[in-house]
Design a protein around this motif. Sequence first.
Motif, short mmCIF file in Angstrom:
data_model
loop_
_atom_site.label_atom_id
_atom_site.label_comp_id
_atom_site.label_asym_id
_atom_site.label_seq_id
_atom_site.Cartn_x
_atom_site.Cartn_y
_atom_site.Cartn_z
N ALA A 183 26.46 -13.36 -21.68
CA ALA A 183 25.77 -14.78 -21.78
C ALA A 183 23.77 -13.53 -21.43
N ALA A 184 22.80 -13.98 -21.65
CA ALA A 184 21.23 -13.71 -21.33
C ALA A 184 19.97 -15.01 -21.50
N HIS A 185 19.16 -14.53 -20.45
CA HIS A 185 18.33 -15.91 -20.28
C HIS A 185 17.45 -14.50 -20.00
N ARG A 186 16.10 -15.43 -20.56
CA ARG A 186 15.11 -14.36 -21.22
C ARG A 186 13.65 -15.35 -19.65
N TYR A 187 12.69 -14.55 -19.37
CA TYR A 187 11.85 -15.52 -18.13
C TYR A 187 11.15 -14.58 -18.90
N GLY A 188 9.72 -14.80 -19.64
CA GLY A 188 9.14 -13.74 -20.43
C GLY A 188 9.25 -12.54 -20.28
N ASN A 189 8.74 -11.32 -20.21
CA ASN A 189 9.19 -10.37 -20.70
C ASN A 189 10.38 -10.02 -20.32
N VAL A 190 10.63 -10.62 -19.58
CA VAL A 190 12.04 -9.89 -18.70
C VAL A 190 13.60 -10.60 -18.79
N ALA A 191 14.96 -10.29 -19.25
CA ALA A 191 16.02 -11.17 -19.51
C ALA A 191 16.74 -10.75 -18.70
N VAL A 192 18.09 -11.24 -18.04
CA VAL A 192 19.10 -11.01 -17.39
C VAL A 192 20.30 -11.43 -18.17
N VAL A 193 20.81 -10.18 -18.30
CA VAL A 193 22.04 -10.49 -19.12
C VAL A 193 23.53 -10.17 -18.12
N THR A 194 24.60 -10.98 -18.29
CA THR A 194 25.85 -10.74 -17.71
C THR A 194 26.97 -11.22 -18.14
N GLY A 195 27.74 -10.69 -18.38
CA GLY A 195 29.17 -10.24 -19.10
C GLY A 195 30.82 -9.68 -18.38
N ILE A 196 31.78 -9.41 -18.64
CA ILE A 196 32.53 -9.15 -18.13
C ILE A 196 32.85 -7.78 -19.36
N ASN A 197 32.29 -6.41 -18.78
CA ASN A 197 32.99 -5.04 -19.95
C ASN A 197 35.23 -4.75 -19.68
N THR A 198 35.46 -4.41 -20.97
CA THR A 198 36.64 -4.44 -20.36
C THR A 198 36.61 -2.71 -20.71
N TRP A 199 36.95 -1.65 -20.47
CA TRP A 199 37.60 0.02 -20.38
C TRP A 199 38.78 -0.57 -20.76
#
Length: 134
Positions: free
Chosen positions: A93-109
């Motif tokens: 999921a990503a959320h943008r705040y002006g020229n910044v975005a915060v992305v969260t998720g689960i990375n499975t190796w």
Amino acid sequence: MKREFALYVCILCCLILSEPVFAHDDVSSELCKLENDANKGYVAHDRQFLSRLFADEFVHVNYRGGTVDKQGEIDFFASPKLTMKAAVVDHCAAHRYGNVAVVTGINTWTETSFNGNDLSGAYRFTRVYVWRPL
């Protein structure tokens, strides 16, 4: 250290209290695709791609609280000591705040090891992206 943590918390609160410009739209899809592209770069040990992906001031904070700079991150993922069969991002999921975005998720190796130490597993992540003119 306490000052840096307080600054981080302050910035994070400002981001949380701000109204996001988007969530789950085309830009969100693009950033989540970029996360999966980064995983392909990790699996392929693609030093050139990772060098373009990470900003010069890049800092990775690991699950133990340790930090690694851009060169250290590239050296780790490009190392022949790293073996990685697959890496996939879920719940992105990503959320943008002006020229910044915060992305969260689960990375499975999958089937991942470094210097013989098993690193396979699911890792929750938070990544901050900044749009800059090229």
